[in-house]
Design a protein around this motif. Structure first.
Motif, PDB file in Angstrom:
ATOM      1  N   PHE A  55      -8.757   2.269  -1.127  1.00 20.55           N
ATOM      2  CA  PHE A  55      -7.523   1.679  -1.639  1.00 20.55           C
ATOM      3  C   PHE A  55      -7.221   2.134  -3.066  1.00 20.55           C
ATOM      4  O   PHE A  55      -6.102   2.006  -3.529  1.00 20.55           O
ATOM      5  CB  PHE A  55      -7.618   0.151  -1.589  1.00 20.55           C
ATOM      6  N   THR A  56      -8.215   2.655  -3.756  1.00 23.67           N
ATOM      7  CA  THR A  56      -8.009   3.103  -5.132  1.00 23.67           C
ATOM      8  C   THR A  56      -7.875   4.620  -5.234  1.00 23.67           C
ATOM      9  O   THR A  56      -7.335   5.111  -6.218  1.00 23.67           O
ATOM     10  CB  THR A  56      -9.165   2.642  -6.035  1.00 23.67           C
ATOM     11  N   GLU A  57      -8.357   5.347  -4.239  1.00 23.79           N
ATOM     12  CA  GLU A  57      -8.328   6.808  -4.286  1.00 23.79           C
ATOM     13  C   GLU A  57      -6.962   7.398  -3.974  1.00 23.79           C
ATOM     14  O   GLU A  57      -6.643   8.493  -4.413  1.00 23.79           O
ATOM     15  CB  GLU A  57      -9.362   7.386  -3.314  1.00 23.79           C
ATOM     16  N   ASP A  58      -6.141   6.694  -3.229  1.00 25.97           N
ATOM     17  CA  ASP A  58      -4.823   7.183  -2.841  1.00 25.97           C
ATOM     18  C   ASP A  58      -3.770   6.538  -3.746  1.00 25.97           C
ATOM     19  O   ASP A  58      -3.672   5.312  -3.816  1.00 25.97           O
ATOM     20  CB  ASP A  58      -4.555   6.833  -1.368  1.00 25.97           C
ATOM     21  N   MET A  60      -0.529   6.305  -3.526  1.00 28.67           N
ATOM     22  CA  MET A  60       0.466   5.496  -2.833  1.00 28.67           C
ATOM     23  C   MET A  60      -0.093   4.116  -2.486  1.00 28.67           C
ATOM     24  O   MET A  60       0.573   3.096  -2.685  1.00 28.67           O
ATOM     25  CB  MET A  60       0.953   6.203  -1.568  1.00 28.67           C
ATOM     26  N   VAL A  61      -1.309   4.077  -1.987  1.00 29.34           N
ATOM     27  CA  VAL A  61      -1.935   2.806  -1.604  1.00 29.34           C
ATOM     28  C   VAL A  61      -2.200   1.968  -2.845  1.00 29.34           C
ATOM     29  O   VAL A  61      -1.936   0.761  -2.857  1.00 29.34           O
ATOM     30  CB  VAL A  61      -3.237   3.053  -0.806  1.00 29.34           C
ATOM     31  N   ARG A  62      -2.688   2.599  -3.889  1.00 28.07           N
ATOM     32  CA  ARG A  62      -2.952   1.879  -5.133  1.00 28.07           C
ATOM     33  C   ARG A  62      -1.661   1.272  -5.680  1.00 28.07           C
ATOM     34  O   ARG A  62      -1.624   0.105  -6.090  1.00 28.07           O
ATOM     35  CB  ARG A  62      -3.601   2.811  -6.157  1.00 28.07           C
ATOM     36  N   MET A  65      -0.638  -1.708  -3.505  1.00 29.14           N
ATOM     37  CA  MET A  65      -1.462  -2.886  -3.788  1.00 29.14           C
ATOM     38  C   MET A  65      -1.072  -3.514  -5.114  1.00 29.14           C
ATOM     39  O   MET A  65      -1.064  -4.740  -5.244  1.00 29.14           O
ATOM     40  CB  MET A  65      -2.945  -2.506  -3.773  1.00 29.14           C
ATOM     41  N   HIS A  66      -0.718  -2.697  -6.093  1.00 28.90           N
ATOM     42  CA  HIS A  66      -0.307  -3.213  -7.394  1.00 28.90           C
ATOM     43  C   HIS A  66       1.007  -3.995  -7.280  1.00 28.90           C
ATOM     44  O   HIS A  66       1.156  -5.061  -7.872  1.00 28.90           O
ATOM     45  CB  HIS A  66      -0.160  -2.064  -8.390  1.00 28.90           C
ATOM     46  N   LEU A  67       1.963  -3.469  -6.506  1.00 28.68           N
ATOM     47  CA  LEU A  67       3.280  -4.102  -6.386  1.00 28.68           C
ATOM     48  C   LEU A  67       3.317  -5.243  -5.372  1.00 28.68           C
ATOM     49  O   LEU A  67       3.927  -6.271  -5.614  1.00 28.68           O
ATOM     50  CB  LEU A  67       4.329  -3.065  -5.998  1.00 28.68           C
ATOM     51  N   VAL A  68       2.691  -5.038  -4.218  1.00 32.88           N
ATOM     52  CA  VAL A  68       2.817  -5.994  -3.119  1.00 32.88           C
ATOM     53  C   VAL A  68       1.562  -6.845  -2.952  1.00 32.88           C
ATOM     54  O   VAL A  68       1.639  -8.015  -2.617  1.00 32.88           O
ATOM     55  CB  VAL A  68       3.136  -5.248  -1.794  1.00 32.88           C
TER      56      VAL A  68
END
Length: 138
Positions: A55-58, A60-62, A65-68
């Motif tokens: 979840f931290t390496e990508d 877009m995913v990071r 997770m920060h926004l949603v």
């Protein structure tokens, strides 16, 4: 072949067969992912509990997770494009995302259905939970 990545909230089990209530969406996605892997699709699931670094390496995913946050999971990404949030795609959608077309090259009457070159990218926003919705996975 497109790369499909499904990022899931913190789950005690990926199958949905845990606790007193079975989460049918997890049972379905487990079977669907295994089916597509058997067809050679590039598809993987990442659980926040067992693979937090995914979840931290990508980027877009990071950012997601920060926004949603985890309430927006599961998140499905195909070749860097978000195609579903808050719900798991159906088997039919996953087959299209994988570029396998309407069928998997199986004979349909006298003809064979050829794979599509690019997945049909549709967005969904329904939500689901872990191990029976609001119940815990104890």
């Amino acid at each position: 072949m497109p790369a499909i990545r499904i990022y899931e909230s913190a789950l005690c089990c990926d199958t949905g067969v845990c606790g007193p209530d079975v989460d049918q969406s997890l049972v379905n996605v487990t079977a669907d992912v295994r089916h597509l892997q058997g067809l050679g699709a590039d598809i993987a699931r990442h659980n926040l509990t067992s693979e937090p670094t995914a979840f931290t390496e990508d980027d877009m995913v990071r950012g997601f997770m920060h926004l949603v946050g985890s309430k927006g999971l599961p998140l499905t990404i195909v070749d860097g494009v978000t195609v579903a949030t808050g719900t798991y795609p159906s088997r039919e959608q996953l087959v299209r995302f994988a570029g396998l077309g309407e069928a998997t090259g199986e004979a349909v009457g006298e003809a064979t259905v050829e794979p599509r070159p690019r997945p049909d990218l549709g967005l969904t926003d329904a939500s689901g939970g872990c191990c029976g919705g609001s119940t815990s996975c104890n």
